[in-house]
Structure formats: C-alpha cells, structure tokens
Design a protein around this motif. Sequence first.
Motif, PDB file in Angstrom:
ATOM      1  N   SER A 106      25.766  56.265  32.321  1.00  0.00           N
ATOM      2  CA  SER A 106      25.795  54.836  32.650  1.00  0.00           C
ATOM      3  C   SER A 106      26.702  54.561  33.839  1.00  0.00           C
ATOM      4  CB  SER A 106      26.269  54.030  31.436  1.00  0.00           C
ATOM      5  OG  SER A 106      25.361  54.141  30.367  1.00  0.00           O
ATOM      6  N   TRP A 107      27.800  55.282  33.906  1.00  0.00           N
ATOM      7  CA  TRP A 107      28.765  55.112  34.987  1.00  0.00           C
ATOM      8  C   TRP A 107      28.145  55.490  36.331  1.00  0.00           C
ATOM      9  CZ3 TRP A 107      31.344  58.795  38.101  1.00  0.00           C
ATOM     10  CH2 TRP A 107      32.546  58.375  38.704  1.00  0.00           C
TER      11      TRP A 107
ATOM     12  N   HIS B 114      25.587  52.883  37.346  1.00  0.00           N
ATOM     13  CA  HIS B 114      26.233  51.654  37.836  1.00  0.00           C
ATOM     14  C   HIS B 114      26.627  51.786  39.299  1.00  0.00           C
ATOM     15  CE1 HIS B 114      28.808  48.078  37.822  1.00  0.00           C
ATOM     16  NE2 HIS B 114      29.738  48.826  38.399  1.00  0.00           N
ATOM     17  N   TYR B 115      27.229  52.921  39.658  1.00  0.00           N
ATOM     18  CA  TYR B 115      27.691  53.073  41.040  1.00  0.00           C
ATOM     19  C   TYR B 115      26.540  53.378  41.996  1.00  0.00           C
ATOM     20  CZ  TYR B 115      32.398  52.276  39.564  1.00  0.00           C
ATOM     21  OH  TYR B 115      33.516  51.663  39.075  1.00  0.00           O
TER      22      TYR B 115
ATOM     23  N   GLU C 200      23.801  51.785  41.722  1.00  0.00           N
ATOM     24  CA  GLU C 200      23.337  50.412  41.978  1.00  0.00           C
ATOM     25  C   GLU C 200      24.217  49.714  43.012  1.00  0.00           C
ATOM     26  OE1 GLU C 200      22.994  48.272  38.340  1.00  0.00           O
ATOM     27  OE2 GLU C 200      21.413  49.570  37.537  1.00  0.00           O
ATOM     28  N   LEU C 201      25.486  50.099  43.085  1.00  0.00           N
ATOM     29  CA  LEU C 201      26.372  49.525  44.098  1.00  0.00           C
ATOM     30  C   LEU C 201      26.146  50.152  45.473  1.00  0.00           C
ATOM     31  CD1 LEU C 201      29.865  49.078  42.371  1.00  0.00           C
ATOM     32  CD2 LEU C 201      28.035  47.409  42.668  1.00  0.00           C
TER      33      LEU C 201
ATOM     34  N   PHE D  50      34.104  50.200  35.495  1.00  0.00           N
ATOM     35  CA  PHE D  50      32.875  49.775  36.161  1.00  0.00           C
ATOM     36  C   PHE D  50      33.245  48.604  37.072  1.00  0.00           C
ATOM     37  CE2 PHE D  50      31.442  52.408  32.887  1.00  0.00           C
ATOM     38  CZ  PHE D  50      30.071  52.594  32.897  1.00  0.00           C
TER      39      PHE D  50
ATOM     40  N   GLN E 196      33.079  45.634  39.853  1.00  0.00           N
ATOM     41  CA  GLN E 196      32.146  44.550  40.145  1.00  0.00           C
ATOM     42  C   GLN E 196      32.707  43.739  41.317  1.00  0.00           C
ATOM     43  OE1 GLN E 196      32.033  41.481  37.100  1.00  0.00           O
ATOM     44  NE2 GLN E 196      29.808  41.398  37.188  1.00  0.00           N
TER      45      GLN E 196
ATOM     46  N   ASP F 146      27.318  46.546  27.999  1.00  0.00           N
ATOM     47  CA  ASP F 146      27.480  45.091  28.027  1.00  0.00           C
ATOM     48  C   ASP F 146      27.254  44.478  26.654  1.00  0.00           C
ATOM     49  OD1 ASP F 146      28.425  44.043  30.376  1.00  0.00           O
ATOM     50  OD2 ASP F 146      26.472  43.624  31.248  1.00  0.00           O
TER      51      ASP F 146
ATOM     52  N   HIS G  43      35.752  46.277  35.134  1.00  0.00           N
ATOM     53  CA  HIS G  43      35.415  46.219  33.712  1.00  0.00           C
ATOM     54  C   HIS G  43      35.865  47.527  33.067  1.00  0.00           C
ATOM     55  CE1 HIS G  43      32.767  42.563  33.800  1.00  0.00           C
ATOM     56  NE2 HIS G  43      32.855  42.855  35.097  1.00  0.00           N
TER      57      HIS G  43
ATOM     58  N   LEU H 232      28.270  42.599  33.325  1.00  0.00           N
ATOM     59  CA  LEU H 232      28.232  43.332  34.584  1.00  0.00           C
ATOM     60  C   LEU H 232      27.236  42.732  35.571  1.00  0.00           C
ATOM     61  CD1 LEU H 232      28.411  47.002  33.242  1.00  0.00           C
ATOM     62  CD2 LEU H 232      30.179  45.827  34.566  1.00  0.00           C
ATOM     63  N   ASP H 233      26.440  41.774  35.127  1.00  0.00           N
ATOM     64  CA  ASP H 233      25.423  41.172  35.994  1.00  0.00           C
ATOM     65  C   ASP H 233      26.011  40.173  36.979  1.00  0.00           C
ATOM     66  OD1 ASP H 233      23.394  42.636  34.824  1.00  0.00           O
ATOM     67  OD2 ASP H 233      22.949  41.097  33.334  1.00  0.00           O
TER      68      ASP H 233
END
Length: 288
Positions: A22-23, A26-27, A29-30, A101, A103, A147, A198, A261-262
């Motif tokens: 998941s980590w 997430h990154y 997506e960044l 995470f 944001q 989340d 987060h 996180l959204d």
Amino acid sequence: MLTAPPPMIAVIGPVEPPLLTSWVAHYHELGIERFLLAFHFPDHVPTDLRHELHATIRELGIIPTGCSTGPWHEHTNTQLRDALRATAGPGWHLIADADEFQQYAAPLHEITDHADRTRHKTVGGLLLDRISTSGRMTDWSPAQGLDHAYPLGGHLTHRLLYGDPRKIVLARHDIALASGNHRAPGHHADPAHLAAVHHFKWRSGILEDLRRRVTHFSSGTWQEHTPAVRDEASRLLTHLNDHGGAINFADPRFAFRRVSLDQLPYNWLAEAHTIHTTWRPRTPTARN
C-alpha cells in the motif's frame, strides 16, 4: 518541462507485507518513480517474514539497495538513510518511513518548485496519527484498506507522547537531516506549506514493538542518544493501561476526527502552521 520526481529514500523494518504494498502504491500515485530502500531486521524477526518482504518489494519492481540485521540502535536508521541519500545523487529527496503516507496540497513538482523559488532547501510536514474507531491497535486487511481501518486522525505524538510531530518530507541532497527526519539543523521549512504525514503506526503488533524498545533501550542492548524514544513508548503503554487498552480518542487535546488520504483535512494548513511554530521539546524538568 516538468522536472523529474524526487527519489524516495526509506529504511524499512519488519512491517507486514500488505502495508509495504500500500505504501509503494501511495507514492506511485504521488508520482514517485525511483525507490531507494534498505531493509533492517532486528534479530527477533522471523526468517519467513524477511523473505516475504524481499519477495514483496521485488514483485513491485523495486530492487532493495541494501539489507542489514542486528540491534536497532538509535543511529541505525540515520546511517542507513544517509547511505541511501548518497546513492540517490543531487536534487530533491523525498524521505518517509514505511508507516508514513504523505499528503500534499499540490503536485510534488509544484511543491519543490515553490521551495526553490522561496529559497527553502527543505519541505516540512506534520504527523497526523491515524487510529481505529475503537482506539485499539487492530488488524487491517488490503480489502478494507488503511483509510477504512484507521479513519480517525489526530495529534497523539506530541500531545500525549511529547514527541516531535515535525517531519522533513523533502530535502535537497546536500542538507543533513537529524535522527528520525524531524529536523534539518540550520534550515527551516516553510510553516505555511506543510504536508500532512498520515501516521499509520498504531496497528496490531505495535505494542509488542514498543515494549521491546523499552526493554532493549533500558538495558543498553540497543544504544540510544537520549531516552526520548523509550519515554514516548512508556507514555503510550501507560495511557493504554489507564484506558482499558485503547487510545482515549474522545480527549479533546488529541483533536481526533475522520480524515482521508483522498484530501487534506479541513483547515489543515492553518492547523499545521500553528502546531509547527509553537511546538517545543519538553525540558528535563517537565519530563520528570
């Protein structure tokens, strides 16, 4: 023309493989494309978990830069992190722990461009501790997601544990960072533009980890520079003992509320600015 995204710099401990998956997602997506990771496993970590984490990260297309084993001294993370940063080369570096995470209020290239324009060599963040709706250290599953499993976000680290909630989330390659990525001596991040970090630390298994820290740091098996880490662990264990094994999320000091996180929490920039500029470490007298 957009600049290349910064490389991710991270030292990974014995987390559960779904958290690592998941980590990384997430990154990604960044916009992060390059991951420079090092594993460190204390002696108590089962061989099966070590192999599973190595397999997980390779399935994600990432080759770990290094792996070490042994005591988790307070300086261990710092040394491994700095070696990764030396490998990363010049430019901006993004730094995060495996349970953090980040944001942002804007895309990463806008964040670093703004820092360059304003002559800041670091970008700061503030921890937002995430917990379950019961306040207990619960399990989670990839199907439900972090989340959903830990929907409440608040300020546990500094208001209960008296830890430093400030984080350096981005730094130029030539800027030295203190232990835990909390500070960059001689440099100050812009307090008006702080990321939300987060902090998914308060999961099943963390209590055993905290008790281990207290035991090993107290005995000297793991070396420490100050008693801060075990003091913070002891405060949480005492709090849980006083509240039936759960975090008292109703305590208004902690300001727990539903977050995601959204999108950034409501009024985050102003809230984070106030905490960042007013937080001070406790003095020895206050700690006693």
